[in-house]
Design an enzyme around this catalytic site. Structure first.
Site, PDB file in Angstrom:
ATOM      1  N   ARG A  28      12.818  23.539   0.134  1.00 50.12           N
ATOM      2  CA  ARG A  28      13.833  23.419  -0.926  1.00 50.12           C
ATOM      3  C   ARG A  28      14.670  22.148  -0.772  1.00 50.12           C
ATOM      4  O   ARG A  28      15.846  22.126  -1.146  1.00 50.12           O
ATOM      5  CB  ARG A  28      14.762  24.638  -0.967  1.00 50.12           C
ATOM      6  CG  ARG A  28      14.080  25.921  -1.398  1.00 50.12           C
ATOM      7  CD  ARG A  28      15.079  26.934  -1.951  1.00 50.12           C
ATOM      8  NE  ARG A  28      14.441  28.246  -2.035  1.00 50.12           N
ATOM      9  CZ  ARG A  28      14.926  29.351  -1.492  1.00 50.12           C
ATOM     10  NH1 ARG A  28      16.061  29.327  -0.827  1.00 50.12           N
ATOM     11  NH2 ARG A  28      14.283  30.492  -1.620  1.00 50.12           N
ATOM     12  N   ARG A  41      19.528  18.556 -13.443  1.00 52.86           N
ATOM     13  CA  ARG A  41      19.300  19.961 -13.869  1.00 52.86           C
ATOM     14  C   ARG A  41      20.089  20.259 -15.132  1.00 52.86           C
ATOM     15  O   ARG A  41      19.584  20.902 -16.065  1.00 52.86           O
ATOM     16  CB  ARG A  41      19.713  20.889 -12.725  1.00 52.86           C
ATOM     17  CG  ARG A  41      19.739  22.368 -13.049  1.00 52.86           C
ATOM     18  CD  ARG A  41      18.376  22.990 -12.859  1.00 52.86           C
ATOM     19  NE  ARG A  41      18.443  24.432 -12.851  1.00 52.86           N
ATOM     20  CZ  ARG A  41      18.530  25.201 -13.932  1.00 52.86           C
ATOM     21  NH1 ARG A  41      18.595  24.663 -15.124  1.00 52.86           N
ATOM     22  NH2 ARG A  41      18.554  26.523 -13.834  1.00 52.86           N
ATOM     23  N   TYR A 154       6.660  39.910  -7.714  1.00 52.49           N
ATOM     24  CA  TYR A 154       7.508  39.590  -8.869  1.00 52.49           C
ATOM     25  C   TYR A 154       6.860  40.048 -10.170  1.00 52.49           C
ATOM     26  O   TYR A 154       7.541  40.490 -11.102  1.00 52.49           O
ATOM     27  CB  TYR A 154       7.781  38.079  -8.925  1.00 52.49           C
ATOM     28  CG  TYR A 154       8.681  37.596  -7.817  1.00 52.49           C
ATOM     29  CD1 TYR A 154      10.072  37.733  -7.905  1.00 52.49           C
ATOM     30  CD2 TYR A 154       8.159  37.023  -6.669  1.00 52.49           C
ATOM     31  CE1 TYR A 154      10.905  37.309  -6.882  1.00 52.49           C
ATOM     32  CE2 TYR A 154       8.981  36.591  -5.633  1.00 52.49           C
ATOM     33  CZ  TYR A 154      10.348  36.737  -5.747  1.00 52.49           C
ATOM     34  OH  TYR A 154      11.168  36.324  -4.728  1.00 52.49           O
TER      35      TYR A 154
END
Length: 348
Positions: A28, A41, A154
Site C-alpha cells: 500500500r 484521488r 468478498y
C-alpha cells in the site's frame, strides 16, 4: 564488483541471490498517507475511476518511488477488479470499503460468468506500460491479484466481515458450489497475471489476506491448492515468472504453503515466529516483510528497534524488506524516511 546498473535487486533476490542491503518496498505504498495521492484521488472521483484511468493509476504508482526511491513499484489497482471483469457489481463506498452483489447460495453462484471480460482490465495493462516506460531500469515493477480464497470471501458476503464467516460457512455447507467460484477465479487470475507480465510487470504478488482464518484442512484446499494452480498456470505461459505469495496469518502453515505452491518468496506478517521462518521457510525461498505497520506509526527508537529486529532475524538470508501488511493512512512520512534510511544503512 560494481553492481550492473540494469540489474533489479528485488528480482535478483527472487532469483536466488541474497543482497547485502535487502531491497525495500511497502505494501500500500501508493496511498492515503501521501498528500499527493489524496489530491489526485479527489480529482479522480471514485476509487475505481482512479484504478481505471491509466494516467492516474500510473501517476499514483510512481508517487512513492519519487519520494523514497523504493526498489519496487506496485501497480495501483485492487484485488476486486477480477469480480468486476466477471460482470459483478463492485462499488467502493467512502469509509465502508467494497460492496458487491453477494453470491450467498448455490443458485446465486450458478449465475457467475465463467470468463472475465478482459477489455475491462485493459486500463490496468495500459497503466503498467506507462509506469514501465518511466521507471528507472533498476526498479522492479510488481503486478498482483487477490488469491481466490480472499476474493471469494468478498464475493460471497458482498463486503468484508470481521472473520469472513459467510464464505467459510458456504465452503462447509456447499463445497462444490464454493469450488466453482474458486475455479473461475483461478482461471481468470492466471489470464490477468500473464497479461500484467506482458504489459511490463517484472514479478507478481498473490495477496491472500484472509488465509489466516482457515483451519489446516481448509487452508490446504482453499489457499494452498488454488495458489499452486495459479503459479503453475502462469509459468506454463511465462516459465521464468517470479511470484511472491502472501497468505497473511498462515503462521505454522507457511512451510507447507511454500513447499506446495511453488512461489519464489513468501511475505510474512509481523506476528510470525522468526526462528521457524529462518529454518523452515527462508531456507527454501526468499522472505518478504515483516515490520509491524504500527511500529512505523510509532517512529523514534521503537521504529529503529523494530527495523533492526527484522534485519537481525532475516537479513542473513534472502530478504525483501517490507511491512507485515499495508501501510496505514495516518503514518507520518518522516517515519517512512527514517525506516528507509535505516534499512539502506544496513551492513549485512
Amino acid at each position: 564488483m560494481p553492481q550492473d546498473p540494469t540489474k533489479k535487486p528485488l528480482i535478483d533476490v527472487l532469483s536466488g541471490h541474497r543482497q547485502a542491503v535487502p531491497p525495500l518496498w511497502m505494501m500500500r505504498q501508493a496511498g492515503r498517507y501521501l498528500p499527493e495521492y489524496r489530491e489526485l484521488r479527489a480529482k479522480a472521483g471514485g476509487f475505481l475511476d482512479l484504478c481505471f484511468t491509466p494516467e492516474f493509476a500510473a501517476e499514483v504508482t510512481l508517487q512513492p518511488i519519487r519520494r523514497f526511491n523504493f526498489d519496487a513499484a506496485i501497480i495501483f489497482s485492487d484485488i476486486l477488479v477480477i469480480p468486476y471483469a466477471l460482470g459483478r457489481s463492485v462499488r467502493f463506498e467512502a469509509g465502508e470499503g467494497p460492496r458487491l452483489d453477494p453470491l450467498a447460495t448455490p443458485g446465486e453462484i450458478a449465475t457467475l460468468a465463467a470468463d472475465a471480460n478482459f477489455d475491462k482490465l485493459e486500463p490496468v495493462f495500459e497503466a503498467l506500460r506507462r509506469v514501465r516506460r518511466k521507471l528507472a531500469p533498476e526498479i522492479a515493477l510488481i503486478g498482483f491479484c487477490g488469491a481466490p480464497w480472499t476474493v471469494a470471501t468478498y464475493m460471497v458476503a458482498g463486503q468484508g466481515t470481521p472473520d469472513q464467516a459467510p464464505a467459510r460457512m458456504l465452503a462447509y455447507r456447499h463445497p462444490d458450489a464454493f469450488a466453482r467460484i474458486i475455479d473461475v477465479l483461478i482461471e481468470n487470475s492466471i489470464h490477468y497475471l500473464v497479461g500484467q507480465l506482458k504489459a511490463g510487470a517484472d514479478c507478481l504478488q498473490i495477496f491472500d489476506t484472509w488465509a489466516g482464518v482457515l483451519p489446516p484442512r481448509e487452508f490446504a484446499r482453499w489457499s494452498i491448492e488454488p495458489t499452486r494452480r495459479i503459479v503453475a498456470g502462469v509459468r506454463k505461459q511465462v516459465p521464468d515468472a517470479r511470484i511472491i505469495g502472501f497468505p497473511r496469518g498462515a503462521a505454522g502453515m507457511l512451510p507447507a504453503y511454500v513447499e506446495q505452491t511453488g512461489v519464489d518468496a513468501v511475505s510474512i506478517d509481523w506476528a510470525t515466529e522468526p526462528s521457524m521462518i529462518r529454518e523452515r521457510v527462508q531456507s527454501r525461498v526468499a522472505v518478504q516483510g515483516n515490520l509491524d505497520p504500527l511500529a512505523l506509526i510509532a517512529g523514534g527508537a521503537a521504529l529503529d528497534r523494530a527495523v533492526d529486529d527484522v534485519l537481525e532475524n532475516f537479513g542473513k538470508g534472502r530478504l525483501i524488506f517490507n511491512l507485515g501488511h499495508g501501510i496505514l493512512p495516518e503514518t507520518p512520512i518522516a517515519h517512512v524516511e527514517q525506516m528507509v534510511a535505516r534499512v539502506r544503512a544496513y551492513k549485512g
